[in-house]
Design a protein around this motif. Structure first.
Motif: not given
Length: 430
Positions: A285-286, A342, A237, A147, A335-336, A338-339, A278-279, A282
């Motif tokens: 989130g990752q 993974q 995605y 990210n 964003g949180f 979505l990633f 949002l990235l 992320g």
């Protein structure tokens, strides 16, 4: 849990590689704007040229995984770093060519980038899966690094282009890749520290018959279901990240915002900041997703997160017509999550595949994620042409399909003992 020295070494090496793959990837659209202005070529032709660069990024994941099993993941990551850097140096030398022929150098550079970048994900993730004891934590930091590259690539490229010609900028962007390759040559770690001593995961020259038999074994196991699940994640995605900037640009709440006068000359879109924001979210989130893989089984995590995906897609339908506050809030939540997913599908591949075929397994995984998943760009374009709501209903459908398949994986693992490459219930909630 404190990471061991070996885990830290592999984490540093793979995080650097992952950040740079996306550093190069997301800088290309910035160059596209300049090329359209400076080169006497049509938008359609330049679009084809850029597509020729991106296509191998997904398609090459499978052969990349095969090569990782054959020659070792570290060697493949180093080749990736050098190859990507050389590809941008090829772009840089286009300045010495006649303007009418520069498009050919650009095409060659982009194709070289796509081929070189395609080997990273299967090789880097195979290295983590076989060499790292605390996989969840390293998967999390690895995703965060990606990210960082996604966010920094376009910002650095756009900023440098304000002051320098694009061939010079391309050459400057290549320098971090060459430095990372030099660092990688000096890195020392055990790439098989996380597997049992009696399991052979060293490089080997597999024959075509071995490849076919290994692929058959993979798709006769739980991995077949994981592959389809990852493909639906890729459809969601790619569709969302491709068209969300355009959707945000078209919303009255964002489109009517006036940017600073000093930036108007560079055609800065306020929606771009929301998208990059949002990235950045992320990254959290990752990290959260990676840490949770140590507590929640991959199948259970995937089921819950796909359900959240569907709800978020449906929430965009009314929210895009609201004020800037609700849009920014929803994009942050999106964003949180979505990633966050993974690390779960990366862990699923590690749990349900044998260690000696991890490169091949991740090759198929990213063929589904980046290759088959990119079909949503075409499908989503037709849906968006009908209406914004139609697009969000479409991607919500992708998420629901992923949720149902994840339930199937959860039931198969917990009740039937369906697994490969690890004991049933590995990494379970218990």
């Amino acid at each position: 849990m404190t990471l061991s020295q070996n885990d830290r070494s592999i984490a540093g090496f793979t995080m650097t590689g992952h950040a740079l793959v996306h550093w190069f990837e997301t800088s290309i659209p910035i160059f596209l704007v300049v090329w359209l202005a400076e080169l006497e070529v049509s938008v359609a032709l330049l679009g084809i040229v850029v597509a020729l660069g991106y296509a191998p990024f997904g398609i090459g994941a499978l052969p990349g995984g095969i090569l990782a099993d054959r020659y070792g993941p570290k060697r493949l990551v180093l080749v990736c770093l050098v190859g990507m850097s050389l590809s941008f140096l090829v772009l840089a030398v286009a300045i010495v060519l006649d303007p009418a022929t520069r498009i050919y150098a650009i095409a060659a550079g982009l194709i070289l980038w796509g081929v070189a970048a395609s080997v990273y994900h299967p090789a880097g993730l195979a290295l983590i899966s076989t060499g790292v004891e605390d996989r969840g934590t390293v998967f999390a930091w690895h995703g965060i690094a990606g990210n960082v590259g996604i966010a920094l690539g376009p910002f650095v490229a756009a900023t440098l282009l304000i002051f320098l010609e694009w061939p010079v900028v391309a050459a400057l962007l290549a320098i971090p890749g060459l430095l990372a390759a030099a660092y990688g040559l000096r890195a020392r770690f055990d790439s098989t520290a996380a597997v049992d001593d009696d399991v052979d995961v060293g490089p080997e020259a597999a024959s075509l018959s071995d490849l076919v038999s290994s692929s058959r074994a993979l798709f006769a196991s739980a991995f077949a279901l994981v592959f389809v699940i990852v493909t639906f994640e890729g459809l969601y995605y790619r569709g969302m990240l491709t068209y969300l900037p355009e959707i945000l640009h078209g919303t009255p709440a964002i489109g009517d915002i006036e940017v600073f006068p000093a930036l108007e000359a560079y055609d800065i879109d306020p929606g771009f900041y929301v998208y990059v924001g949002l990235l950045v979210v992320g990254m959290a989130g990752q990290y959260a997703g990676g840490k949770l893989t140590n507590r929640i089984s991959p199948a259970r995590g995937l089921t819950v997160l796909f359900g959240v995906f569907a709800l978020l897609a449906l929430a965009f339908v009314p929210v895009v017509n609201m004020g800037i506050g609700p849009i920014v809030l929803l994009c942050g939540v999106f964003g949180f999550f979505l990633f966050a997913i993974q690390p779960f599908y990366q862990e699923a591949v590690a749990v349900y595949t044998p260690p000696d075929g991890r490169g091949l397994s991740y090759g198929y995984t990213y063929l589904g994620e980046f290759g088959l998943g990119s079909a949503s760009i075409a499908i989503g374009g037709f849906a968006l042409g009908a209406s914004v709501s139609s697009f969000f209903y479409l991607v919500a459908g992708f998420a629901l399909a992923g949720a149902l398949l994840s339930v199937g994986l959860l039931v198969g693992v917990d009740r039937l003992g369906l697994t490969m490459g690890g004991p049933a219930g590995a990494n379970s909630d218990d």
